[in-house]
Structures are given as C-alpha cells and as structure tokens.
Design a protein around this motif. Structure first.
Motif, PDB file in Angstrom:
ATOM      1  N   SER A 151       0.853  -1.199   0.000  1.00 18.13           N
ATOM      2  CA  SER A 151       0.000   0.000   0.000  1.00 18.13           C
ATOM      3  C   SER A 151       0.885   1.244   0.000  1.00 18.13           C
ATOM      4  O   SER A 151       1.953   1.261   0.622  1.00 18.13           O
ATOM      5  N   ILE A 152       0.439   2.292  -0.693  1.00 18.92           N
ATOM      6  CA  ILE A 152       1.196   3.551  -0.761  1.00 18.92           C
ATOM      7  C   ILE A 152       0.233   4.708  -0.533  1.00 18.92           C
ATOM      8  O   ILE A 152      -0.837   4.761  -1.144  1.00 18.92           O
ATOM      9  N   ILE A 153       0.621   5.622   0.346  1.00 15.57           N
ATOM     10  CA  ILE A 153      -0.183   6.818   0.610  1.00 15.57           C
ATOM     11  C   ILE A 153       0.725   8.041   0.579  1.00 15.57           C
ATOM     12  O   ILE A 153       1.875   7.982   1.006  1.00 15.57           O
ATOM     13  N   GLY A 154       0.202   9.144   0.043  1.00  8.51           N
ATOM     14  CA  GLY A 154       0.974  10.380  -0.065  1.00  8.51           C
ATOM     15  C   GLY A 154       0.469  11.452   0.880  1.00  8.51           C
ATOM     16  O   GLY A 154      -0.223  11.175   1.866  1.00  8.51           O
ATOM     17  N   PHE A 155       0.817  12.692   0.554  1.00 10.03           N
ATOM     18  CA  PHE A 155       0.419  13.839   1.386  1.00 10.03           C
ATOM     19  C   PHE A 155       0.307  15.048   0.470  1.00 10.03           C
ATOM     20  O   PHE A 155       1.210  15.322  -0.293  1.00 10.03           O
ATOM     21  N   ASP A 156      -0.796  15.778   0.558  1.00  9.85           N
ATOM     22  CA  ASP A 156      -1.068  17.075  -0.101  1.00  9.85           C
ATOM     23  C   ASP A 156      -2.395  17.072  -0.842  1.00  9.85           C
ATOM     24  O   ASP A 156      -3.044  18.099  -0.939  1.00  9.85           O
ATOM     25  N   ASP A 157      -2.773  15.929  -1.436  1.00 10.74           N
ATOM     26  CA  ASP A 157      -3.999  15.831  -2.221  1.00 10.74           C
ATOM     27  C   ASP A 157      -3.980  16.769  -3.422  1.00 10.74           C
ATOM     28  O   ASP A 157      -4.898  17.559  -3.641  1.00 10.74           O
ATOM     29  N   ILE A 158      -2.898  16.675  -4.220  1.00  8.35           N
ATOM     30  CA  ILE A 158      -2.865  17.426  -5.466  1.00  8.35           C
ATOM     31  C   ILE A 158      -3.794  16.763  -6.475  1.00  8.35           C
ATOM     32  O   ILE A 158      -4.115  15.572  -6.364  1.00  8.35           O
ATOM     33  N   GLU A 159      -4.235  17.508  -7.455  1.00  4.88           N
ATOM     34  CA  GLU A 159      -5.222  17.007  -8.419  1.00  4.88           C
ATOM     35  C   GLU A 159      -4.710  15.791  -9.179  1.00  4.88           C
ATOM     36  O   GLU A 159      -5.471  14.887  -9.529  1.00  4.88           O
TER      37      GLU A 159
END
Length: 363
Positions: A267-275
């Motif tokens: 599983s991979i999760i990021g940060f910022d919620d860019i479009e």
C-alpha cells in the motif's frame, strides 16, 4: 503612446480635468466628461499605473514568491492565491525562486521596489538572512506552507504533523506494521513535522522503526523513485508513507517496474492531495486539504491585513487535514507463512523471501 496632455488637447480641457475624469476625484459636467472619454477612446489612452499608484499610495498588486512553480502542488497553490486576490481586486506578480535562497532574496528586493501592496511567500528552505530581510519589509506579509523561523508574520499552513499521523494510522489500521517512510529534505521544518507525525503513530502502536525504514527524499517524483527503490531493496515494506504526493507517485512507478502490485502487495499513501493523484494508476490515497483552498485562505489573510481588518500583530491559520482514500491502500494480506510465525524477526525474514518472489513475478 498617447499622454494625458494629448487627451486634454483633443478634448479642449486642461490635463487636470482629464485626471479628474479618469480618477473620479472631482465632479465634472456631463458634457466635459463625454469629450474627455471620447478623446481617450480615439487616442487609445491608457492611464499610467505608476503615476496613479504614487498618488493613491496603492498599486492593487500582490507579490508571490514560490520555490518551484513547476511542482503541481505549488502550481495549484498559486492558482488559489490568484483566485483569492482577483476577488479582492488585486493582481499577482509571480516569482519562482527554484528553491534558491539567494534568488528568493533578489526577487523580494525587486518586488518591494515595484511598490506592491502586500507579499505572500512560500519559503525555499531554511534561510536566516531571508527572515531578517522580511522583518524589515514595509508591506503586509503572509507566509504560506513553510514557516520561517525568527519571523513574526501571518502564517497559513496545513497541520503537517497531524496529516502524517493520520496517513500512518490509516496504514496501521489496515494491518500493516512494516511501514516505510519517504521524507522530504531533512533541512526543512515541513519534512520534520511530517516525519514526527509518522513516528508518533508508530510509537502509539508500540512498533519499533528500523533505521532503514526512513529514507530521505526531495519532494520530487524522481526523489520518490530513488527512495522507494531503496526501501524495496532493504526493508521490504508492506506499506509506504510518502511525505508528499509527488514522491508517492514516484513510489508507484518503482512498484510497477518491479512487479509489486499496489495495493495487493504494498500500500502507498501520499500527502497534499494534489489534483494529479486522481489520475495515477492506481489512484493515490493521500492526506491533505484542497491546495487551492489553502491558497485562497492565504490571499484572504493578506487582503484582511492590507485593509486593516486584521489588527493583531500576527495570526496563525492552520488548516485541518483529512484522509482522501482512493485505490492505492488496502488491508494487509498477510501471507500464510508469515501468519504462522511467532517471532517478529522470523516474520521479517520470511517476508523478505516473499518479496523476492514478487519482484521476479510477471506483473
């Protein structure tokens, strides 16, 4: 180019009368106003913004300094700032510092010479000289995204520590315990806060973090690729928290190249919620808030300071993050041979064997 005197000559009035018509500073008869407006139209006269700003002591312009305008995060942030300023009647001068503190200081000097009404800065890393330069600025100032130590100014940012904590806790709640973290540059306060959130979530579950499980990146897609490759070669994580979306996208690329399925194997999760995270495959889970909304909040904060609506010395507006779950995170599917293990070390060793098999499998 026509001047105010040319307009006055064609209309048969004094240039001060033309000035009164243009700036609405004194009543002028309808007949005279019509003559002046007709002359302005025929001569295509454009009033001098410099002259008007000197008289009004305002330019209706905002200076914006960003560290990297090609980064999708800062591009969206700039758009939000521009939209917010436009609604308030302000234009924006955008300057890209390329994460170079010296270039950033030079842009600040140029903007101040242009007599801007206010300034919004997203700092390029840590720079003590910058703090001193901004402390002497005459214009109202808002710092966005990255705080500048030693400077008292309005600040608008997301809760970096809280967001990282939420992202990591989400992975833990899915059953993952072997979690890697890709950080930003260790010199930046933003990176430090996000790493702290990761560590806090892991500590709450009593999980000891291996030194190799935290790898430094640079907030770029390429940096995410390099860091993810290092994690896959050493820690063999079942999940990765990337401290921004671009590094998360880089991690997705490496996983695809190695035949590691996301989210089935990792599983991979990021940060910022860019479009852009909506359009990766799989779509990237992330944590954050609308980047445009953050920019609009920065613009609103500055306009309130310019207008005098804000009276306190400085304000800190912290935007609460939220989880945005898409396709790149899932419940940890513990392999049977790992489930049977009684020792964490033994589990790790057998898990490594499982990872080697995945990396040589056909995607």
């Amino acid at each position: 180019m026509a001047t105010i005197k040319d307009v006055a000559a064609m209309a048969g009035v004094s240039f001060t009368t033309v000035s009164h018509v243009v700036n609405n500073t004194r009543p002028v008869s309808a007949d005279v106003r019509a003559k002046v407006e007709r002359a302005i139209s025929q001569l295509h006269y454009v009033p001098s913004a410099v002259a008007r700003s000197l008289k009004a002591r305002a330019t209706a312009t905002i200076g914006l300094v960003l560290p990297n305008s090609t980064d999708p995060y800062f591009a969206e942030l700039a758009r939000g700032i521009e939209d917010g300023c436009a609604r308030g009647g302000y234009c924006v001068f955008l300057c890209n510092s390329d994460d170079d503190p010296a270039k950033q200081r030079n842009y600040l000097r140029v903007l101040q010479e242009k007599r801007i009404d206010g300034l919004i800065v997203a700092s390029a890393g840590e720079d003590a000289v910058l703090a001193n330069s901004l402390a002497d600025a005459r214009e109202p100032l808002v710092i966005v995204d990255r705080n500048i130590e030693g400077l008292s100014a309005d600040l608008v940012q997301i809760d970096h520590e809280r967001g990282a904590y939420l992202a990591t806790r989400h992975l833990l709640e899915l059953g993952h315990f072997r979690i890697g973290c890709i950080t930003g540059p260790v010199s930046t306060a933003v990176s430090a806060m996000r790493v702290h959130g990761f560590i806090r979530a892991m500590a709450e579950r009593g999980i000891e973090i291996e030194p190799q499980a935290i790898v430094e990146g640079d907030f770029s897609g390429l940096g995410g690729q390099r860091a993810a490759a290092q994690l896959f070669d050493t820690v063999r994580p079942s999940a990765i928290f990337a401290c921004n979306d671009m590094m998360g996208i880089g991690a997705l690329r490496v996983a695809a190249e190695r035949g590691i399925r996301v989210p089935q194997d990792c599983s991979i999760i990021g940060f910022d919620d860019i479009e852009l995270t909506n359009y990766t495959y799989p779509a990237l889970s992330t944590v954050g808030q609308s980047v445009r909304a953050l920019g609009e909040a920065a613009a609103q904060t500055l306009i309130e300071r310019i207008s005098g609506a804000a009276t306190e010395p400085s304000r800190r507006r912290v935007v609460s993050p939220r989880l945005v779950l898409r396709e790149s995170t899932a419940v940890y599917a513990e392999p049977p041979h790992v489930r049977a293990c009684t020792s964490r070390i033994a589990c790790a060793n057998t898990e490594n064997t499982h990872y080697d098999a995945m990396q040589h499998a056909t995607p």
